[in-house]
Design an enzyme around this catalytic site. Structure first.
Site, PDB file in Angstrom:
ATOM      1  N   HIS A   1       0.847  -1.202   0.000  1.00  0.00           N
ATOM      2  CA  HIS A   1       0.000   0.000   0.000  1.00  0.00           C
ATOM      3  C   HIS A   1       0.884   1.255   0.000  1.00  0.00           C
ATOM      4  CE1 HIS A   1      -3.255  -2.836   0.414  1.00  0.00           C
ATOM      5  NE2 HIS A   1      -2.462  -3.457   1.250  1.00  0.00           N
TER       6      HIS A   1
ATOM      7  N   GLU B   1      -2.589  -0.512   7.821  1.00  0.00           N
ATOM      8  CA  GLU B   1      -1.712  -1.511   7.207  1.00  0.00           C
ATOM      9  C   GLU B   1      -0.520  -0.849   6.525  1.00  0.00           C
ATOM     10  OE1 GLU B   1      -3.583  -3.874   4.192  1.00  0.00           O
ATOM     11  OE2 GLU B   1      -1.772  -5.045   3.812  1.00  0.00           O
TER      12      GLU B   1
ATOM     13  N   HIS C   1       2.641  -7.267   3.953  1.00  0.00           N
ATOM     14  CA  HIS C   1       1.242  -6.863   4.100  1.00  0.00           C
ATOM     15  C   HIS C   1       0.692  -7.341   5.433  1.00  0.00           C
ATOM     16  CE1 HIS C   1       0.073  -5.492  -0.033  1.00  0.00           C
ATOM     17  NE2 HIS C   1       1.234  -6.062  -0.297  1.00  0.00           N
TER      18      HIS C   1
ATOM     19  N   GLU D   1       1.965 -12.079   4.653  1.00  0.00           N
ATOM     20  CA  GLU D   1       0.879 -11.492   5.450  1.00  0.00           C
ATOM     21  C   GLU D   1       1.302 -11.690   6.899  1.00  0.00           C
ATOM     22  OE1 GLU D   1      -1.622  -9.837   4.314  1.00  0.00           O
ATOM     23  OE2 GLU D   1      -2.273 -10.631   2.376  1.00  0.00           O
TER      24      GLU D   1
HETATM   25 ZN   LIG Z   1      -2.323  -5.440   1.878  1.00  0.00          ZN
END
Ligand SMILES: [Zn+2]
Length: 190
Positions: free
Chosen positions: A9, A25, A80, A152
């Protein structure tokens, strides 16, 4: 090794998922990416960052891919946080593109180092193809020319994991675990 680190992001147009405590995030991915940069440089690796601040130019995922490809990076690591409507969902995941590629042994090493660093943390795995990583057709995994993984780091929508993800100590520990995996990969494949 030349490693491209991609903080997920951009923090301007796209902040990614937001936790119940208000953590973004895009902040967690950036701070962890900066910790990873420091760790990899201390291990003697060269680092290319897709961003080192909030950067609206990264709105297109292909920009990140192009940065990695143009730098001819040896590895690509995208960071992420996960999100789910079910706030009980928790755990870490490592993704590669579908099929057996050079990313699979690297993803397995990251999985093993994260599991060793965080023995109490759930590791969400998919052994259907014989290794612990999960597979997805994410643009940054499909279009990069080098072994690429997407981590993640936990669920930002989980009350406890959100607090952990925001903790600089936790971010540094994730950086150490991934740094160890990069060293193992370099020793075995370079
Ligand atoms: Zn993400």
């Amino acid at each position: 090794m030349r490693v491209c680190i991609d903080a997920g992001h951009d923090g301007v147009i796209d902040c990614g998922a937001v936790g119940q405590r208000g953590c973004l995030e895009s902040d967690i991915s950036l701070y962890t990416a900066l910790a990873l940069k420091e760790n990899l440089q201390a291990r003697g690796h060269e680092v290319v960052m897709t961003r080192e601040c909030n950067d609206e130019r990264l709105y297109s995922l292909m920009r990140r891919v192009n940065i990695a490809n143009e730098a001819a990076a040896d590895l690509f690591i995208s960071l992420h946080c996960n999100a789910a409507e079910n706030t009980a969902a928790k755990g870490m995941e490592v993704f590669t593109s579908p099929g057996e590629t050079g990313a699979d042994p690297f993803a397995t090493m990251i999985y093993e180092e994260l599991a060793a660093m965080f023995p109490d943390q759930l590791q969400r795995t998919d052994y259907s193809d014989g290794d612990p990583d999960k597979e997805a057709r994410f643009t940054v995994l499909m279009e990069t020319n080098m072994p690429a993984v997407l981590v993640e780091m936990g669920f930002i929508t989980n009350w406890q994991e959100e607090a952990e993800l925001c903790d600089p100590k936790r971010q540094a520990e994730i950086a150490v675990a991934i740094g160890r995996a990069v060293d193992r990969y370099a020793a075995e494949y370079c």
